[in-house]
Motif scaffolding. Structure first.
Motif, PDB file in Angstrom:
ATOM      1  N   PHE A   1       0.845  -1.199   0.000  1.00 30.21           N
ATOM      2  CA  PHE A   1       0.000   0.000   0.000  1.00 30.21           C
ATOM      3  C   PHE A   1       0.882   1.251   0.000  1.00 30.21           C
ATOM      4  O   PHE A   1       0.729   2.147  -0.831  1.00 30.21           O
ATOM      5  CB  PHE A   1      -0.935   0.006   1.219  1.00 30.21           C
ATOM      6  CG  PHE A   1      -1.676   1.299   1.384  1.00 30.21           C
ATOM      7  CD1 PHE A   1      -2.854   1.527   0.685  1.00 30.21           C
ATOM      8  CD2 PHE A   1      -1.169   2.310   2.194  1.00 30.21           C
ATOM      9  CE1 PHE A   1      -3.521   2.739   0.801  1.00 30.21           C
ATOM     10  CE2 PHE A   1      -1.827   3.533   2.318  1.00 30.21           C
ATOM     11  CZ  PHE A   1      -3.004   3.747   1.616  1.00 30.21           C
TER      12      PHE A   1
ATOM     13  N   GLU B   1      -6.701  -4.166  -7.191  1.00 28.08           N
ATOM     14  CA  GLU B   1      -7.170  -3.984  -5.812  1.00 28.08           C
ATOM     15  C   GLU B   1      -6.305  -2.981  -5.048  1.00 28.08           C
ATOM     16  O   GLU B   1      -6.805  -2.152  -4.285  1.00 28.08           O
ATOM     17  CB  GLU B   1      -7.146  -5.348  -5.104  1.00 28.08           C
ATOM     18  CG  GLU B   1      -7.978  -5.369  -3.833  1.00 28.08           C
ATOM     19  CD  GLU B   1      -7.739  -6.641  -3.035  1.00 28.08           C
ATOM     20  OE1 GLU B   1      -7.428  -7.684  -3.655  1.00 28.08           O
ATOM     21  OE2 GLU B   1      -7.840  -6.585  -1.804  1.00 28.08           O
TER      22      GLU B   1
ATOM     23  N   ASN C   1      -7.371   0.614  -3.391  1.00 32.29           N
ATOM     24  CA  ASN C   1      -7.113   0.972  -1.991  1.00 32.29           C
ATOM     25  C   ASN C   1      -6.487   2.351  -1.883  1.00 32.29           C
ATOM     26  O   ASN C   1      -6.864   3.160  -1.049  1.00 32.29           O
ATOM     27  CB  ASN C   1      -6.171  -0.046  -1.337  1.00 32.29           C
ATOM     28  CG  ASN C   1      -6.901  -1.310  -0.955  1.00 32.29           C
ATOM     29  OD1 ASN C   1      -8.123  -1.331  -0.946  1.00 32.29           O
ATOM     30  ND2 ASN C   1      -6.145  -2.361  -0.657  1.00 32.29           N
TER      31      ASN C   1
ATOM     32  N   ARG D   1      -8.938   5.109  -2.902  1.00 31.05           N
ATOM     33  CA  ARG D   1      -9.904   5.381  -1.843  1.00 31.05           C
ATOM     34  C   ARG D   1      -9.309   6.300  -0.781  1.00 31.05           C
ATOM     35  O   ARG D   1      -9.911   7.275  -0.364  1.00 31.05           O
ATOM     36  CB  ARG D   1     -10.329   4.050  -1.198  1.00 31.05           C
ATOM     37  CG  ARG D   1     -11.819   3.953  -1.021  1.00 31.05           C
ATOM     38  CD  ARG D   1     -12.342   2.641  -0.484  1.00 31.05           C
ATOM     39  NE  ARG D   1     -11.408   1.569  -0.321  1.00 31.05           N
ATOM     40  CZ  ARG D   1     -11.331   0.499  -1.129  1.00 31.05           C
ATOM     41  NH1 ARG D   1     -12.136   0.386  -2.161  1.00 31.05           N
ATOM     42  NH2 ARG D   1     -10.449  -0.456  -0.902  1.00 31.05           N
ATOM     43  N   ARG D   2      -8.073   5.977  -0.396  1.00 25.19           N
ATOM     44  CA  ARG D   2      -7.396   6.768   0.619  1.00 25.19           C
ATOM     45  C   ARG D   2      -7.175   8.210   0.146  1.00 25.19           C
ATOM     46  O   ARG D   2      -7.329   9.165   0.911  1.00 25.19           O
ATOM     47  CB  ARG D   2      -6.068   6.093   0.944  1.00 25.19           C
ATOM     48  CG  ARG D   2      -5.182   6.828   1.913  1.00 25.19           C
ATOM     49  CD  ARG D   2      -5.677   6.667   3.339  1.00 25.19           C
ATOM     50  NE  ARG D   2      -5.222   7.786   4.146  1.00 25.19           N
ATOM     51  CZ  ARG D   2      -5.040   7.747   5.445  1.00 25.19           C
ATOM     52  NH1 ARG D   2      -5.302   6.666   6.111  1.00 25.19           N
ATOM     53  NH2 ARG D   2      -4.622   8.805   6.100  1.00 25.19           N
TER      54      ARG D   2
END
Lengths: 384, 384
Positions: A126, A368, A372, A375-376
């Motif tokens: 991430f 995916e 993530n 979205r953040r």
């Protein structure tokens, strides 16, 4: 531990006697004969932020006779990046455009995991993508800038295995300061780091320079030794000074008050800058009469590094401070305004680059993971 | 060093007191209650070649209640394979068809390189593909048999990194018998080997069994400990006995007279078998009168393992020998005829499989490597 980027907790942080460090480490100062070749200079060079080197003269010589050159500058992705982390990438970006060099940016998820800085390898993935966007937001040349997540890049393991025979556990232990209860991943990471640095030379015959913080020099020496034993060009290094944290302590991601994260919202930025350590006098009266002490002032240091782009402007501002014509609140407002604007720009660029992330990565990024991070970023945007 | 396949230089080679080994290592004998589940048995089980296990009861129980099962059986590719290496794969093949199990065959180029068994990693790649063809020549199920070269398989490094945090240098050092002057690749290889074995469980939730030589048990224990700490099913192991080399010494690729390579031409096979250690009497007269001593005879052992496929045939042959009705030359001719025929079949199959090698490998194989192996097979063919 990482050879790349800003040191988080170095024993050298408070030793700013850089002349002594040059002697102690056997480095060469970045003197005029070299700098003249890089004219017009980036203001961070003019500021003396990049102050020493190892083999950079040879690197520039090879560049001049037409050899392909590249820059390797990695990032250990265990957290959001702060502005201090980005300074070195400003230098990389400038050097890329100056020399038309390839840039390789390994994101060492493996390092952060084996040294226990993240709980799961996936957490590092991430941050790897989020950090990559921060770096790319500075504006690197498409088609000459190559990022990869270390454990996702097939060549990394193969090259690390090849290089492993040029190192011993004893050497790695001494250089990295490990003990026998360490896990095998930390030991092998010495080979992986060497692979990151030497990959452009091994795969593409490019000569490499690595911009790093001074305390990372032992790892650089290790990698240069490996290169010599393998029989390829030794990677050069250019060394940067430390930037003070807002509180006067070293900048550290684990002390959020010392630094500005690219994920900070405007209110947080203004609050942190407001609490910053300055060179101001105890009272307004004294400030007017005696003038400020910019040499002690973190806000001034930050203005120099993050806001002013020309030496001349820095000089004018310093004079004004010394003359008593400025009060600290003015400088703080100037700094926080500039930082808030800068962060907005970074965030905008990150969104845009995320849509075209494949242009920069040497391997596919899972949908995916992209979602993530997206979205953040949206959450951050809604807070701004 | 390798957990897989036939041990090359074990301290256990001359200790054939397998009952004692079972006790010493804390293994379980492969007793009737387990064997009955596998009826009809492969003759190598009937021969007692596979004699002990760790967790194989649990493995079969899980199989019976419908869990997915797989078999992991690797090969360290630093030389051509000999027939002793192939015995374990005969067992794997049989177990695959018996249980409809997936079979994973890691070819550990990295292992052979870091331990200095090949000069260049690329040398191991040549043997990896050639060895793969030997193994596949036995006839594994397409679509359920997955080979990979360790350094070429992207998942291997990532899983090894994940597992590294469950091991320490101290443990690896003790298990593998390393010293501090070793290279970091050998230390990390402990994680890589664990990754090979645990990959089917981690990626596909399959329960694993590994057929190995008894002296490799310490590495198996290490991997079972890792699995337990990670919180996944511990891999089972079934243990094989050693097969004597032709000279009576242990089989070893570094002593060509002890073994038959799949690359040997017929003349070499006949010559090696002719020089084999037998249980024959000094003179023909004594042989006729006293009969042979098959329990001492390597040729008889090889006939048992490589030629006869049924216990009954072995018994009949043994009787004939003891009665004096056979002379050693007859047995040698019988063995070399069978081996020459077997090698011809292997070579024929290798050629055929090479054309469809992508059906079995989990990653692409470079065209150049395929051509190198093909060239070498043609040379062998022209010598045959």
């Amino acid at each position: 531990m990482s050879i790349f980027g800003v040191s988080e907790s170095s024993s050298l942080e408070k030793r700013t006697d850089y002349e002594r460090l040059i002697k102690e480490f056997g480095l060469k100062p970045l003197d005029k004969s070299l700098l003249v070749k890089l004219q017009p200079l980036h203001y961070l060079f003019e500021l003396g932020m990049i102050f020493a080197h190892r083999g950079f003269d040879d690197y520039l010589r090879r560049y001049e006779i037409g050899q392909k050159v590249s820059i390797v500058s990695g990032r250990g992705p265990s957290n959001f990046m702060h502005l201090g982390h980005l300074v070195v990438f400003e230098v990389v970006k400038w050097l890329q455009s100056r020399l038309n060099a390839s840039v390789y940016i390994p994101l060492s998820d493996d390092e952060k995991y084996v040294f226990g800085k993240v709980k799961r390898l996936e957490d590092a993935h991430f941050f790897a993508l989020d950090n990559a966007l921060d770096i790319l937001s500075l504006g690197f040349i498409k088609g000459k800038t190559f990022l990869y997540i270390s454990s996702k890049m097939p060549e990394v393991y193969e090259i690390s295995v090849k290089l492993s025979r040029y190192l011993t556990y004893n050497t790695v232990k001494a250089t990295f300061g490990l003990d026998d209860s360490t896990n095998p991943g930390t030991i092998f990471y010495a080979c992986v780091q060497a692979a990151h640095i030497l990959m452009p030379t091994l795969l593409h015959g490019e000569v490499v320079v690595v911009p790093i913080a001074i305390d990372q020099d032992p790892y650089m020496r290790l990698t240069r030794d490996v290169a010599e034993r393998v029989g390829i060009a030794k990677p050069a290094a250019i060394y940067s000074k430390y930037i003070k944290g807002l509180t006067g302590e070293p900048m550290s991601a684990s002390k959020p008050e010392t630094c500005i994260f690219t994920s900070d919202d405007p209110e947080t930025v203004r609050k942190k800058v407001w609490m910053a350590f300055t060179g101001g006098r105890p009272t307004l009266k004294e400030q007017k009469e005696l003038g400020g002490e910019p040499e002690k002032c973190v806000v001034f240091e930050w203005l120099k590094v993050f806001v002013f782009k020309h030496i001349k402007d820095i000089g004018l501002h310093e004079e004004k401070c010394r003359s008593g014509a400025l009060v600290c609140g003015e400088c703080k407002k100037m700094l926080s305004d500039a930082l808030v604007k800068r962060l907005e720009e970074i965030k905008r660029n990150k969104m845009r680059i995320l849509d075209n992330i494949d242009d920069y990565f040497l391997h596919p990024i899972e949908e995916e993971l992209i979602e993530n991070v997206r979205r953040r970023l949206h959450i951050q945007e809604s807070q701004a």
